[in-house]
Design a protein around this motif. Sequence first.
Motif: not given
Lengths: 207, 133
Positions: B51, B54-55, B58-59, B61-64
Amino acid sequence: MSEQVLAALARYGSPALFAIVAVAAVGVPLPVTLLLIVTGSLAAQGLMNFWSAIAIAAVGSVAGDQIGYAVGRWGGSRLVAGLSRMIGSAERIRELDARAKSWGGAGVFFSRWLVAPLGPWINLASGAADYSWLRFTVWDFVGESFGAGIFIWLGRVFSDRVQEIGSILGDLTWAIIGLLAAVFLGWKLFFKRGMGATAEASPATKA
Amino acid sequence: MQDYIDSGVPAYFHARRSIVKLVALPGRRTLVLLLGFCLAIAATFFFGYRAGRTARHVRWQNEPIRPWMSVPFVAHTWHTREQPLFEAIGVPPNPHDHRPIRDIARAEKRPAAELISDLQKAIANSDQTGKTP
């Protein structure tokens, strides 16, 4: 499964949301947290109303929870026999019954959102332990509304990062469940046994 | 001292007694509890670490793009316009078209992966030409 569920939400909106959360509440393993976050994202895009989405998710989940509770309560002798085999004895069931009644409200509330994978089991256990239906329903509704509100709000705030937020929340949920299990097992291993040993040893020492 | 340990409440002594007992006589039930305890600790750290990782990303990475997403949903998550995305996959632009990519792929008789690839190229092109709002 996850793909189909989210595709249904993207295509059909509120009816799909209601149906999916209700089915998941019965115990079918569906990605409800991610679903609610995507719902929040759809609300941010103006495709769903934020407040009505929370209401639909809460009511759908409560409907599914009621099925689990009813199965636990009126599921018949086979379920009770199965639980007895799992738990141990009639004495143990009475103990569990008393514990369910004392912990009931908080257990129902937190298992709606903080440790959501335990929710269907708590529904069954509450029904089997004869926990008051009214109390169960009130705590259930409060917990489901709170959980739906949090996840849909998070989805609205992070509407362009739904998968990452869903992944983080999913991992955090399992981390919390792991921590609770570790605390419970640690207590049984190191403290309960120690107290039992003390109780056994004390009379001998005094003698 | 022994009397104090046996009759006293302090949890530390209970814990010490249990540990001594664990080491001395590991019954089957104790071993199962111990194994469960270790697994629970490991799961807590594993999921907690994942977790956190990933956190942290998160800023950046683009949403796949996934087959369950609709084209307007992809446009929203990538902060781009819908029209070039619809055009890239050969579908008439329509902001009310909320079919998932997999349904569009089925209707167009093309693999969903191919449509996703076309969408990614269109997003890259719109980034280069500065069309993003």
